[in-house]
Scaffold this active site. Structure first.
Site, short mmCIF file in Angstrom:
data_model
loop_
_atom_site.label_atom_id
_atom_site.label_comp_id
_atom_site.label_asym_id
_atom_site.label_seq_id
_atom_site.Cartn_x
_atom_site.Cartn_y
_atom_site.Cartn_z
N THR A 1 -33.96 34.62 -34.44
CA THR A 1 -35.03 35.62 -34.56
C THR A 1 -35.55 36.06 -33.20
O THR A 1 -36.62 36.68 -33.11
CB THR A 1 -36.19 35.07 -35.41
N ALA B 1 -36.03 7.80 -9.65
CA ALA B 1 -36.81 6.79 -8.94
C ALA B 1 -36.50 5.38 -9.45
O ALA B 1 -36.37 4.43 -8.66
CB ALA B 1 -38.30 7.09 -9.09
N GLY C 1 -33.75 4.46 -11.16
CA GLY C 1 -32.34 4.13 -10.98
C GLY C 1 -31.63 3.83 -12.28
O GLY C 1 -32.10 4.20 -13.37
N ASP D 1 -40.39 26.76 -30.55
CA ASP D 1 -41.61 27.58 -30.52
C ASP D 1 -41.38 28.85 -29.68
O ASP D 1 -42.23 29.25 -28.89
CB ASP D 1 -42.78 26.77 -29.95
#
Length: 428
Positions: free
Chosen positions: A139, A374, A376, A400
């Site tokens: 849509t 950060a 890992g 949305d």
């Protein structure tokens, strides 16, 4: 003067939402994780939803003048953030009812408000609502002149509207038992079934919205309303967005919410308000990623001599995530405050809501990836929250109104208008 200090009422609301998220929502995965499919996982969360009703979280999405307890949509963002920082999937079902009620709230007559909102104003049961707009063919271009437009049609005959067509990605629309939500706001094109859209007309002139209840489903033939499938989702494991079909489905004429020509504007307002709230969803997910990363980096040395937060490259990642959270929250609050109080007209307010939806949701997957970088390789393990956060985060730019197919194009049209004032939503 700008003030971001929470009032005492908002602080109490935040504490209440945080407690519900911690004590109730966090139990949802233990209910649905072992279920085999999307439908089973959704149905497994029914006790969570019932507790949400009891806690006032459904009537809390209805404005106080209409019998609910909501006094501000900024308050809604506070609740959304707390929920998404703990358990986004079960939260989607609760918040989906608020979206489902929005067209009725915006466009209903006093008589329709009294009749159709009443089931959602109590503290018992499991009343659920849905906004039924999206279709299997997509849509994003539904109002493009010369295009096929909506394939779900409705025409009036002998005091009834008759609906034909299919819908998809319509959160909550099937209800708990596949016989329909307590209320569906169904967006249709005025036409007899199989009739093509007039390619020379404005598609918006034919858009209407009908109110469909479970009672209507019961009164129609069993084949008139069918759930065809429940797509399996990569994220939001317990949310439901069924593929449904209406076949000569009859609705009383009194349940016409928006006449032909009035429905498209209500769809835009509904998605405009929800846009900034999706931004708040992104805030919650980013916040959860930051908090989990911070704890890990302060405690784990990864085989070294000091906690890894003392390494600059790790701290830089944490800083980037934290700044994303703070910026996203401020933009979300600004957008929602603007919808309520201005300045500017509706288009100015919509512009900021679109910016909040696009920017916040685009940042959410990046923030989770920064968190994983950060931490890992350990972040890849299932006993860590990051893979789940990433699965949910990547959905936000897509639903949305997808950021690429819908939201950025809406913003583009606003920028292109003659007389556009870039800062009308900020300064009077």
């Amino acid at each position: 003067m700008v003030d971001f200090t929470l009032s005492s009422q908002q602080t109490a609301l935040r504490n209440s939402a945080r407690a519900f998220a911690q004590d109730v929502l966090l139990t949802a995965p233990s209910m649905y994780n072992d279920q085999p499919d999307q439908r089973s996982r959704f149905e497994a969360t029914l006790p969570i939803y019932q507790q949400a009703v009891k806690a006032g979280l459904i009537k809390g999405q209805v404005p106080a003048p209409l019998g609910g307890t909501s006094t501000s949509i900024v308050d809604a963002a506070i609740v959304v953030e707390e929920f998404f920082a703990k358990e986004p999937s079960a939260a989607i079902t609760i918040l989906g009812t608020g979206l489902g009620l929005m067209p009725l709230i915006l466009a209903g007559t006093p008589k329709q408000h009294e009749k159709f909102l009443t089931p959602f104003l109590g503290d018992e049961g499991e009343p659920i609502a849905a906004f039924v707009h999206s279709e299997p063919g997509g849509t994003a271009n539904w109002l493009e002149k010369g295009a096929p437009g909506l394939n779900t049609t409705a025409y009036e005959q002998h005091g009834e509207w008759i609906i034909n067509g299919e819908k998809l990605w319509t959160t909550n629309s099937s209800g708990w038992d596949q016989r329909g939500a307590d209320l569906q706001c169904v967006v249709c094109r005025q036409s007899s079934p199989g009739s093509p859209q007039d390619l020379t007309s404005d598609p918006a002139s034919q858009i209407l919205i009908l109110l469909v209840t479970r009672e209507d489903v019961t009164k129609n033939d069993h084949s008139a309303y069918q759930i065809l499938s429940d797509p399996e989702l990569a994220g939001f494991k317990s949310a439901i967005g069924p593929h449904s079909r209406f076949t000569n489905f009859r609705v009383p004429a009194s349940q016409l919410l928006c006449r032909p020509g009035e429905g498209a504007a209500i769809v835009e307002q509904t998605f405009g308000s929800s846009a900034a709230l999706v931004g708040a969803m992104g805030v919650g997910i980013m916040r959860a990623a930051f908090e989990a990363t911070l704890v890990f980096c302060k405690e784990d040395k990864r085989g070294g001599t000091v906690p890894i937060i003392q390494h600059q490259s790790v701290s830089d990642k944490l800083m980037d995530i934290k700044m994303k959270v703070e910026s996203a929250r401020m933009l979300t609050w600004k957008a929602l405050s603007g919808i309520e109080k201005g300045p500017g007209n509706w288009e100015n307010k919509l512009e900021t809501a679109l910016e909040a939806k696009i920017w916040c949701t685009d940042q959410a997957p990046k923030a989770v990836m920064d968190a994983m970088a950060a931490v890992g390789m350990k972040s890849y393990a299932k006993d860590m929250p990051f893979s789940r956060l990433l699965e949910d985060a990547i959905c936000l730019p897509l639903f949305d109104g997808g950021n690429i197919g819908v939201r950025r194009r809406q913003l583009e049209k606003i920028f292109q208008r003659d007389g556009y004032e870039p800062w009308a939503s900020t300064y009077i």
